[in-house]
Write a protein that holds these residues in place. Structure first.
Motif, PDB file in Angstrom:
ATOM      1  N   ALA A 165      -7.161  -3.868   7.505  1.00 36.71           N
ATOM      2  CA  ALA A 165      -7.573  -2.521   7.115  1.00 36.71           C
ATOM      3  C   ALA A 165      -8.763  -2.578   6.160  1.00 36.71           C
ATOM      4  N   PHE A 166      -8.726  -3.528   5.219  1.00 38.22           N
ATOM      5  CA  PHE A 166      -9.837  -3.661   4.279  1.00 38.22           C
ATOM      6  C   PHE A 166     -11.131  -3.973   5.016  1.00 38.22           C
ATOM      7  N   ASP A 219      -1.139  -5.061  -1.209  1.00 36.73           N
ATOM      8  CA  ASP A 219      -0.574  -4.123  -0.231  1.00 36.73           C
ATOM      9  C   ASP A 219      -1.613  -3.146   0.304  1.00 36.73           C
ATOM     10  N   GLY A 220      -2.889  -3.326  -0.096  1.00 40.35           N
ATOM     11  CA  GLY A 220      -3.958  -2.460   0.391  1.00 40.35           C
ATOM     12  C   GLY A 220      -4.321  -1.322  -0.551  1.00 40.35           C
ATOM     13  N   SER A 246      -5.275   3.982  -0.568  1.00 43.39           N
ATOM     14  CA  SER A 246      -5.050   2.714   0.108  1.00 43.39           C
ATOM     15  C   SER A 246      -5.984   2.581   1.297  1.00 43.39           C
ATOM     16  N   VAL A 247      -6.436   1.342   1.554  1.00 40.06           N
ATOM     17  CA  VAL A 247      -7.280   1.108   2.726  1.00 40.06           C
ATOM     18  C   VAL A 247      -6.512   1.364   4.018  1.00 40.06           C
ATOM     19  N   MET A 248      -5.190   1.450   3.927  1.00 39.12           N
ATOM     20  CA  MET A 248      -4.400   1.743   5.128  1.00 39.12           C
ATOM     21  C   MET A 248      -4.620   3.179   5.598  1.00 39.12           C
ATOM     22  N   ASP A 258     -12.976   6.971  -1.200  1.00 38.45           N
ATOM     23  CA  ASP A 258     -11.953   7.927  -1.631  1.00 38.45           C
ATOM     24  C   ASP A 258     -11.380   7.602  -3.005  1.00 38.45           C
ATOM     25  N   VAL A 259     -11.555   6.362  -3.468  1.00 36.34           N
ATOM     26  CA  VAL A 259     -11.010   5.998  -4.777  1.00 36.34           C
ATOM     27  C   VAL A 259     -11.654   6.834  -5.882  1.00 36.34           C
TER      28      VAL A 259
END
Length: 315
Positions: free
Chosen positions: A7-8, A225-226, A247-249, A255-256
């Motif tokens: 995902a990252f 955990d992403g 989360s990158v998921m 978005d952070v």
């Protein structure tokens, strides 16, 4: 997890492409990042290499390690993928082994030096990071690094602490460190990054450092955990203090910025307290490291817990 890795990489490529970035810095940090299995680390590097090829963006990479796990194979992996290495070492065994111990309570200095030797045999000249211990003599540290290990460029950082910790002052240590460096080693080309940052700040240039100097804290920390969090050092504030719902998921990297904890840290890094704003050293000190400004009562709205020491050092 592997899902978080994938995902990252997906989010990173989207981020680089959307913002047309020419360079993006990735630091493998910890804990101890070399606990990551070697085969998975190599696979991840190949994924990052592929992103570089597709986007034209240079993904600069570094690892911060205690070097205890570095063997011939790790050294080759780091060399093959052009990863800069910073090794944590606090001086000769009598200093280093007092605090940097293994799970059996034994000093780790010998293992760290063995790891450094593997790096050098592979053609890697690592950087070195030490933590200031006010109870020790900084001349012992600088002499050991320069004359025994042959190091020309390293850093010495203040201990992480908040206003809840009541740490001992650090000015005597850093003043002597500067004097010994200036009198004996500067002419040899030896550089200490925190001292460089102080000097740059005093002459009006940006320090380029998190430790000292006014400037934004824009770091994003990727958890295993992403989850995306603010600068990892801020975790000294307390358990869960940097936890976000980003989360990158499920989110883009950008978005952070919308997360309250990340944006609070970013804004606090630039919005200093009244004491700092009135100080002649505001620009070159910048309130010190953001984590060292924290108190439970006033949050980040404080000068550094080392404020008096920084003033004495800059004087």
């Amino acid at each position: 997890t592997k899902d978080a890795e994938d995902a990252f990489c997906k989010r990173l490529e989207e981020h680089v492409t959307e913002h047309q970035l020419e360079e993006f810095l990735i630091i493998f940090h910890g804990g101890e990042p070399l606990l990551f299995p070697k085969h998975r680390f190599v696979t991840l590097q190949k994924k990052l290499d592929a992103i570089e090829e597709r986007t034209g963006c240079v993904l600069a990479r570094g690892v911060s390690t205690n070097a205890m796990l570095i063997d011939e194979q790790w050294a080759k992996i780091l060399k093959d993928h052009n990863i800069n290495v910073s090794v944590s070492i606090d001086g000769p065994p009598e200093i280093h082994d007092k605090y940097r111990i293994d799970l059996k309570g034994k000093g780790s200095h010998a293992e760290t030096i063995a790891g450094v030797e593997h790096l050098k045999k592979a053609g890697i000249e690592p950087g070195f990071i030490s933590v200031c211990n006010p109870a020790t003599d900084p001349e012992v540290l600088i002499t050991y690094l320069v004359e025994t290990l042959g190091v020309k460029h390293f850093d010495v950082l203040p201990p992480d602490a908040t206003h809840e910790d009541n740490p001992p002052p650090i000015h005597d240590y850093f003043i002597k460190l500067f004097d010994v460096w200036y009198d004996k080693y500067a002419a040899q080309g030896v550089r200490i990054s925190t001292l460089d940052a102080m000097i740059q700040g005093l002459i009006g240039d940006p320090s380029g450092a998190d430790t000292i100097g006014l400037g934004p804290i824009e770091t994003v920390t990727l958890m295993t955990d992403g989850t995306l969090e603010p600068l990892d050092v801020l975790r000294i504030i307390g358990n869960g203090s940097t936890k976000t719902d980003v989360s990158v998921m499920t989110n883009s990297i950008q978005d952070v910025q919308k997360d309250a904890r990340w944006s609070t840290a970013y804004e606090a890094s630039l919005d200093l307290c009244d004491t700092c704003k009135a100080c002649e050293y505001m620009d070159c000190c910048g309130g010190g490291h953001l984590a060292q400004r924290w108190s439970n009562d006033k949050l980040y709205d404080n000068p550094s817990v080392y404020c008096d020491s920084w003033k004495a050092i800059f004087d």
